[in-house]
Scaffold this motif. Sequence first.
Motif, mmCIF file in Angstrom:
data_model
loop_
_atom_site.group_PDB
_atom_site.id
_atom_site.type_symbol
_atom_site.label_atom_id
_atom_site.label_comp_id
_atom_site.label_asym_id
_atom_site.label_seq_id
_atom_site.Cartn_x
_atom_site.Cartn_y
_atom_site.Cartn_z
ATOM 1 N N ASP A 119 0.998 -1.188 -0.018
ATOM 2 C CA ASP A 119 -0.226 -0.103 -0.166
ATOM 3 C C ASP A 119 0.790 1.245 0.151
ATOM 4 N N LEU A 120 1.601 1.608 -1.078
ATOM 5 C CA LEU A 120 2.262 2.702 -1.218
ATOM 6 C C LEU A 120 1.287 3.944 -1.658
ATOM 7 N N ASP A 121 1.349 4.906 -0.658
ATOM 8 C CA ASP A 121 0.358 5.960 -1.077
ATOM 9 C C ASP A 121 1.386 7.174 -1.291
ATOM 10 N N VAL A 122 1.311 7.969 -2.365
ATOM 11 C CA VAL A 122 2.146 9.230 -2.636
ATOM 12 C C VAL A 122 1.210 10.335 -2.988
ATOM 13 N N VAL A 123 1.739 11.439 -2.271
ATOM 14 C CA VAL A 123 0.758 12.797 -2.553
ATOM 15 C C VAL A 123 2.021 13.933 -2.925
ATOM 16 N N ILE A 124 1.815 14.297 -4.028
ATOM 17 C CA ILE A 124 2.978 15.428 -4.780
ATOM 18 C C ILE A 124 2.060 16.643 -4.721
ATOM 19 N N SER A 125 2.625 17.838 -4.321
ATOM 20 C CA SER A 125 2.088 19.065 -4.427
ATOM 21 C C SER A 125 3.183 19.888 -5.326
ATOM 22 N N SER A 139 9.061 23.727 -7.942
ATOM 23 C CA SER A 139 9.430 23.158 -6.553
ATOM 24 C C SER A 139 8.157 22.218 -6.110
ATOM 25 N N TRP A 140 8.391 21.160 -5.383
ATOM 26 C CA TRP A 140 7.687 20.276 -5.173
ATOM 27 C C TRP A 140 7.720 19.599 -3.626
ATOM 28 N N HIS A 141 6.656 19.219 -3.022
ATOM 29 C CA HIS A 141 6.522 18.642 -1.716
ATOM 30 C C HIS A 141 5.741 17.576 -1.914
ATOM 31 N N VAL A 142 6.626 16.493 -1.233
ATOM 32 C CA VAL A 142 6.290 14.918 -1.656
ATOM 33 C C VAL A 142 6.183 14.296 -0.258
ATOM 34 N N GLU A 143 5.073 13.741 -0.140
ATOM 35 C CA GLU A 143 4.625 12.781 1.069
ATOM 36 C C GLU A 143 4.360 11.369 0.625
ATOM 37 N N GLN A 144 5.024 10.455 1.345
ATOM 38 C CA GLN A 144 4.865 8.711 1.098
ATOM 39 C C GLN A 144 4.377 8.390 2.412
ATOM 40 N N HIS A 145 3.617 7.089 2.284
ATOM 41 C CA HIS A 145 3.158 6.413 3.316
ATOM 42 C C HIS A 145 3.291 5.008 2.779
ATOM 43 N N PHE A 146 3.874 4.053 3.375
ATOM 44 C CA PHE A 146 3.805 2.642 3.144
ATOM 45 C C PHE A 146 4.188 1.723 4.279
ATOM 46 N N VAL A 197 -0.083 0.711 -5.673
ATOM 47 C CA VAL A 197 0.585 2.128 -5.492
ATOM 48 C C VAL A 197 -0.678 2.990 -5.964
ATOM 49 N N ARG A 198 -0.896 3.937 -4.925
ATOM 50 C CA ARG A 198 -1.858 4.973 -5.014
ATOM 51 C C ARG A 198 -1.234 6.243 -5.090
ATOM 52 N N PHE A 199 -1.528 7.160 -5.904
ATOM 53 C CA PHE A 199 -0.914 8.363 -5.994
ATOM 54 C C PHE A 199 -1.960 9.712 -6.322
ATOM 55 N N ARG A 200 -1.637 10.893 -5.843
ATOM 56 C CA ARG A 200 -2.525 11.913 -6.149
ATOM 57 C C ARG A 200 -1.465 13.168 -6.127
ATOM 58 N N LEU A 201 -1.620 13.890 -7.404
ATOM 59 C CA LEU A 201 -0.696 14.868 -7.855
ATOM 60 C C LEU A 201 -1.356 16.184 -7.951
ATOM 61 N N HIS A 202 -0.826 17.060 -7.253
ATOM 62 C CA HIS A 202 -1.721 18.593 -7.279
ATOM 63 C C HIS A 202 -0.801 19.466 -8.109
ATOM 64 N N MET A 203 -1.426 20.009 -9.177
ATOM 65 C CA MET A 203 -0.721 21.110 -10.152
ATOM 66 C C MET A 203 -1.045 22.334 -9.873
#
Length: 582
Positions: free
Chosen positions: A34-40, A46-53, A153-159
């Motif tokens: 259950d790899l969760d990735v959130v990218i802002s 520039s990016w701020h990345v958060e991962q939970h697994f 693998v779940r991901f969420r990308l904020h542009m």
Amino acid sequence: MRSLNRIFCGLLAAVILLLFAGRAHAAQRTDIEDLDVVISVQADSSWHVEQHFVLTSDSSLQEWINLQPSVDFTADGVRWQRDSRLDVSSIRADGGSVAAHVSDGELCLSVSSEETEVSLSFDCASGADGDPAGDLFCFALAGNQRSMPAGEVRFRLHMPEAVQADNVSFARGGHAGEAVPDVVWNLEGTTIEGSLSGLEPDESLWIRISLPDGYFHAAGPLSGAAALGVYGTLILTVVVIVIWLLVKRRRLGGVVAAEADPPAGLTPADIGCVADGAVEDADIAALLMHWAGQGSLQISEEEGTHGPEFVFERLADLPLHAHEYEKLLFGEMFRDGDIISSADLRSRTGRQMIRDTKRRIRRRFSSPPDSTLAPRSVMLSELCLFLAAVPPALVLAVWGYLTSYASAVAVLCGLAGFFSGLILGGWHMRLFDRRHSMIRPQRSWANILWGLLLVLYLAATAWAGAAFCGWYCLIPPAGSLIMMLLAPGCRLRTELGMIWCGQIVGLWSALLEKGKKTTGSDSMLIPYACVLRCSRDWPKRKGRGRKPDWYSGRRTPPELHTALRDSIAGRERRSRHAGTEN
């Protein structure tokens, strides 16, 4: 026979142990669940990345979890990649201990338990887009440095701004790898959300987004630190210009009255300090000649190994009206006897005596009641130099942080820029005084060297600023240059300082004009003429070519002054009768 049996049994036992060890090692397994990735993503690249697994393993492990993200810029049909930097801001693990370090842009996790829930966040950036002609954003949602399989693998990308769904794609094995058709995703506004069921070991998942021209400039040409550096520089420059105009307005009302005699209470060394705020070896040499003219010294010349040597013999004490620094220097020189030589003045003790005397003279004319410059105006001038060093320091600090994401590097770059600006500003102040002084020779090499260092300093500031504020990078160095050039003009002379300057100008004019008369005797005027650099024509004037009675030697007064200065400073002279002016 028994020995052979023992050897055979030992080898058989070793083979059995190796087989069991291999089976045990093969039984070890590590999985990512259950790899969760959130990218802002921000508009400034520039990016701020958060991962939970969750990591599950049969034993402790050390694995590379995430690849460095990247962004490609395409300009004029040529694609080039900007380096990005990682800054691990937080790591939290539940159920076990975890440690992390960054190496070559990759993040390595060391976990010491069989099941560990890991949450981490980090920031990364590639800097501003120098050429907005087309951008390609690529990010490794799951890197290929894993030697373990990954679950869902779940991901969420904020542009920062909207993108077209047709410009979004996914790839395996790098941003240029084969497309991945089985990624389930959707686009809502500026958010891309999706998932992928499972990744094999050493398999990666990348997202690719083709962006319109100048996408990363959507938030405006300036933001964050760039705006602070540019607008702050403009504000500080306006403040310095206002200070300079106010001081200039007050200076216009000053009246200088010229007189033809030495100013009362000023020795030749005092004149050097009043004229440009500095006290040099030439002023100390003139002070010794001044004492001799008063009858306190007899100066004799001898030929030494490395040039002329001078002997000073005390004939009488200094007059009662002598200044305190004169009495201190005179007393220290003749503390052990009535005769000393110029070699004694070049010794460590002698140089310290001369340095202390120079400091006392400067202190006299920088503090009331004899201050020649208004203390408040001096503070304003120093404030202008301080403000001139701020914009380059700020730009270099931001550049240092963006290139390393290390606060220590940012602080060091900022301090280096600030103190470099202060040193160059103080040097400019000294050169400014010398350029506007009638008694000091110009040093072209010093002006050239200062100019070269200033150009390098400002060019480095502009180059560093170009990484995050485009052509606006020219504003901080330009503002710093303006403030530095205006700082010396923010000083204002006191009324006493203007009177003394008028008397010095009058004396200088009287000594230059052959027909002008002064009330002082030749013996007393010689040191003043040497300090004011108008003693070159002294021997040509009627009755003034003879040697003074207090000197035993073959030099003319200007030659004596030059030789005294060089002897005190320890400079070797090729010619015994060199007539170089100070």
